[in-house]
Design a protein around this motif. Structure first.
Motif, PDB file in Angstrom:
ATOM      1  N   UNK A  66       0.815  -1.215   0.000  1.00 34.89           N
ATOM      2  CA  UNK A  66       0.000   0.000   0.000  1.00 34.89           C
ATOM      3  C   UNK A  66       0.851   1.269   0.000  1.00 34.89           C
ATOM      4  N   UNK A  67       1.949   1.258   0.740  1.00 39.09           N
ATOM      5  CA  UNK A  67       2.775   2.464   0.775  1.00 39.09           C
ATOM      6  C   UNK A  67       3.383   2.739  -0.599  1.00 39.09           C
ATOM      7  N   UNK A  68       3.776   1.671  -1.297  1.00 41.78           N
ATOM      8  CA  UNK A  68       4.330   1.827  -2.648  1.00 41.78           C
ATOM      9  C   UNK A  68       3.258   2.355  -3.601  1.00 41.78           C
ATOM     10  N   UNK A  69       2.060   1.779  -3.500  1.00 44.80           N
ATOM     11  CA  UNK A  69       0.983   2.209  -4.393  1.00 44.80           C
ATOM     12  C   UNK A  69       0.577   3.650  -4.096  1.00 44.80           C
ATOM     13  N   UNK A  70       0.535   4.018  -2.814  1.00 44.41           N
ATOM     14  CA  UNK A  70       0.184   5.399  -2.463  1.00 44.41           C
ATOM     15  C   UNK A  70       1.221   6.381  -3.008  1.00 44.41           C
ATOM     16  N   UNK A  71       2.496   6.006  -2.912  1.00 42.90           N
ATOM     17  CA  UNK A  71       3.552   6.861  -3.463  1.00 42.90           C
ATOM     18  C   UNK A  71       3.416   6.982  -4.973  1.00 42.90           C
ATOM     19  N   UNK A  72       3.112   5.856  -5.636  1.00 43.38           N
ATOM     20  CA  UNK A  72       2.889   5.881  -7.080  1.00 43.38           C
ATOM     21  C   UNK A  72       1.697   6.759  -7.433  1.00 43.38           C
ATOM     22  N   UNK A  73       0.641   6.701  -6.619  1.00 44.68           N
ATOM     23  CA  UNK A  73      -0.549   7.511  -6.884  1.00 44.68           C
ATOM     24  C   UNK A  73      -0.226   8.996  -6.800  1.00 44.68           C
ATOM     25  N   UNK A  74       0.526   9.388  -5.777  1.00 41.72           N
ATOM     26  CA  UNK A  74       0.878  10.802  -5.631  1.00 41.72           C
ATOM     27  C   UNK A  74       1.729  11.263  -6.811  1.00 41.72           C
ATOM     28  N   UNK A  75       2.734  10.451  -7.179  1.00 46.23           N
ATOM     29  CA  UNK A  75       3.604  10.820  -8.295  1.00 46.23           C
ATOM     30  C   UNK A  75       2.814  10.941  -9.599  1.00 46.23           C
ATOM     31  N   UNK A  76       1.872  10.024  -9.833  1.00 49.67           N
ATOM     32  CA  UNK A  76       1.068  10.065 -11.060  1.00 49.67           C
ATOM     33  C   UNK A  76       0.146  11.272 -11.075  1.00 49.67           C
ATOM     34  N   UNK A  77      -0.424  11.600  -9.929  1.00 43.66           N
ATOM     35  CA  UNK A  77      -1.315  12.747  -9.858  1.00 43.66           C
ATOM     36  C   UNK A  77      -0.556  14.053 -10.084  1.00 43.66           C
ATOM     37  N   UNK A  78       0.620  14.175  -9.481  1.00 40.80           N
ATOM     38  CA  UNK A  78       1.418  15.385  -9.676  1.00 40.80           C
ATOM     39  C   UNK A  78       1.810  15.534 -11.142  1.00 40.80           C
ATOM     40  N   UNK A  79       2.175  14.414 -11.778  1.00 36.77           N
ATOM     41  CA  UNK A  79       2.523  14.453 -13.192  1.00 36.77           C
ATOM     42  C   UNK A  79       1.327  14.871 -14.046  1.00 36.77           C
ATOM     43  N   UNK A  80       0.144  14.366 -13.698  1.00 39.34           N
ATOM     44  CA  UNK A  80      -1.061  14.735 -14.459  1.00 39.34           C
ATOM     45  C   UNK A  80      -1.389  16.206 -14.271  1.00 39.34           C
ATOM     46  N   UNK A  81      -1.221  16.719 -13.045  1.00 43.34           N
ATOM     47  CA  UNK A  81      -1.490  18.131 -12.794  1.00 43.34           C
ATOM     48  C   UNK A  81      -0.521  19.012 -13.585  1.00 43.34           C
ATOM     49  N   UNK A  82       0.745  18.621 -13.601  1.00 43.00           N
ATOM     50  CA  UNK A  82       1.733  19.405 -14.333  1.00 43.00           C
ATOM     51  C   UNK A  82       1.450  19.384 -15.831  1.00 43.00           C
ATOM     52  N   UNK A  83       1.036  18.215 -16.323  1.00 41.37           N
ATOM     53  CA  UNK A  83       0.718  18.110 -17.753  1.00 41.37           C
ATOM     54  C   UNK A  83      -0.474  18.984 -18.116  1.00 41.37           C
ATOM     55  N   UNK A  84      -1.498  18.984 -17.257  1.00 40.40           N
ATOM     56  CA  UNK A  84      -2.675  19.803 -17.534  1.00 40.40           C
ATOM     57  C   UNK A  84      -2.335  21.286 -17.502  1.00 40.40           C
ATOM     58  N   UNK A  85      -1.477  21.679 -16.553  1.00 41.13           N
ATOM     59  CA  UNK A  85      -1.111  23.095 -16.445  1.00 41.13           C
ATOM     60  C   UNK A  85      -0.309  23.565 -17.649  1.00 41.13           C
ATOM     61  N   UNK A  86       0.508  22.673 -18.213  1.00 39.04           N
ATOM     62  CA  UNK A  86       1.370  23.064 -19.326  1.00 39.04           C
ATOM     63  C   UNK A  86       0.655  22.985 -20.675  1.00 39.04           C
TER      64      UNK A  86
END
Length: 420
Positions: A65-85
């Motif tokens: 779960x800790x690995x998946x949660x870390x992956x979720x945060x990283x994926x969400x941040x990447x998606x937010x950055x992509x949307x902003x750009x």
């Protein structure tokens, strides 16, 4: 009061930590409540579960779960950055309040905390026969929930940062704001038909955008002062010490004798605009997405053409006649609020697109057709504004285009708005 509560709740929804924290607290409570099954009368009749099997399930879940949660945060941040750009930074608040992503992160974090607490309790003999059975059932349920959430989240996160998803979210938020304004064109007050600058001005003591106006508070203040107020700064307006928030009807009122604090407090000011009660902000965000798509670096007129469809849907809903059960009577008869200007709505929507895409014939033809659709929706103010925007767009195209047939195509599409 209720409007202010809804406003505060919506601001909390934009905070990424609120829902994960709630799920973490619930997971701790669920792990500890399993102990109460020890005292049930049917506890001795429940199947005996080997604690070692529960430990294995909890250990596997905790380590992943800790690995998946870390992956979720990283994926969400990447998606937010992509949307902003690729879209517009103004859509960030909508993306971060996305329920699917927040639910996934919350469930992953909650499952990790649940397994951690349950393992500690299990190792210290916190559960007996009944508690072990309930804990086993809870663990199986948590695992199934995590798997289903992960499958759904993977499909969603692949589309979250895409331009189409961002456009859909902005359109949805704008649609909600326009529908609310359609039902309450004056925010529940009376329509301001006179000059909004008449009367004694009340200035803001802070600087920022008006995010929300507490109409019930203004009504109470107006009744207490036995006067009427006209709101000058509706949601979306930029308030500063030199720009009045409102005007009191009685011009002979002495500000030193009147407590203006509650009136100023009725205006929620912030550094950024919000979508809730500011439909113009949503139209600006859509226009920014289209304008960025038209830049030489992106060169994607198709996105701008798709946003023309968004504008037709938005204005079509905004101009729908009110149903018999839709009551729009003014609840706050001492508060006067100006109506939205059709010209400002269309300027926010089309001017950047017309300016940046003046030389693209396919886009300009679609702009003319979109404006014609808006003009035919039955709203006189919007119709007049659409004709003015159509003529302006045609003039820009004539100055920017060099190919005769392209100019003729745009002129043909704009013929509906020609002067009588």
């Amino acid at each position: 009061m209720w409007d202010r509560i809804v406003f505060r709740v919506n601001r909390l929804r934009e905070r990424l930590w609120v829902r994960p924290l709630t799920f973490c607290l619930l997971s701790v409570v669920a792990a500890l409540l399993a102990r109460f099954a020890n005292g049930l009368e049917i506890a001795d009749q429940l199947p005996a579960i080997n604690p070692d099997s529960i430990k294995i399930l909890l250990s596997i879940t905790a380590s992943s779960m800790l690995v998946i949660a870390t992956l979720a945060v990283a994926s969400m941040v990447s998606a937010y950055a992509s949307a902003a750009s690729t879209a517009t930074p103004r859509a960030f608040s909508l993306l971060i309040s996305d329920d699917v992503s927040k639910n996934a992160l919350s469930i992953f974090m909650g499952a990790f905390i649940y397994t951690f607490v349950s393992l500690v309790a299990l190792e210290n003999g916190f559960y007996q026969r009944g508690g072990n059975f309930v804990l086993f059932i809870l663990t199986i349920a948590v695992l199934a929930w995590v798997i289903l959430t992960f499958v759904r989240w993977v499909d969603w996160i692949a589309r979250l940062g895409r331009i189409g998803t961002t456009v859909d979210k902005v359109e949805e938020a704008t649609m909600s704001a326009l529908c609310n304004r359609r039902l309450l064109p004056s925010l529940g007050g009376a329509a301001a038909t006179n000059d909004v600058t008449q009367g004694t001005p009340v200035f803001a003591t802070k600087i920022g955008y008006v995010q929300h106006v507490n109409m019930s508070a203004l009504q109470a203040c107006a009744e207490a002062q036995e006067t009427r107020v006209t709101v000058s700064a509706i949601p979306g307006a930029f308030a500063s010490p030199g720009r009045p928030l409102l005007h009191l009807e009685e011009s002979d009122i002495n500000e030193s004798e009147v407590d203006l604090g509650p009136m100023r407090d009725a205006f929620e000011l912030g550094k950024k605009r919000v979508y809730d009660s500011d439909p113009r902000f949503g139209l600006i965000a859509l226009s920014e997405i289209a304008s960025r798509a038209l830049s030489p670096a992106v060169n994607d007129p198709g996105t701008a053409i798709e946003i023309m469809g968004s504008f037709v849907r938005l204005f079509s809903e905004f101009t729908q006649p009110l149903e018999e059960d839709e009551n729009t009577e003014a609840k706050y008869d001492r508060v006067f609020v100006p109506l939205l200007s059709g010209r400002e709505l269309l300027d926010d929507s089309f001017r950047p697109i017309v300016r940046d895409g003046a030389g693209i014939v396919e886009l300009q033809v679609r702009v003319q057709k979109t404006l014609q659709s808006i003009a035919s929706m039955g709203d006189k103010n919007l119709a007049n504004a659409a004709k003015q925007m159509s003529r302006s767009a045609l003039r820009r195209s004539e100055l920017d285009m060099s190919f005769k047939h392209d100019i003729e195509a745009v002129a043909s599409a704009a013929r509906w708005s020609a002067d009588d």
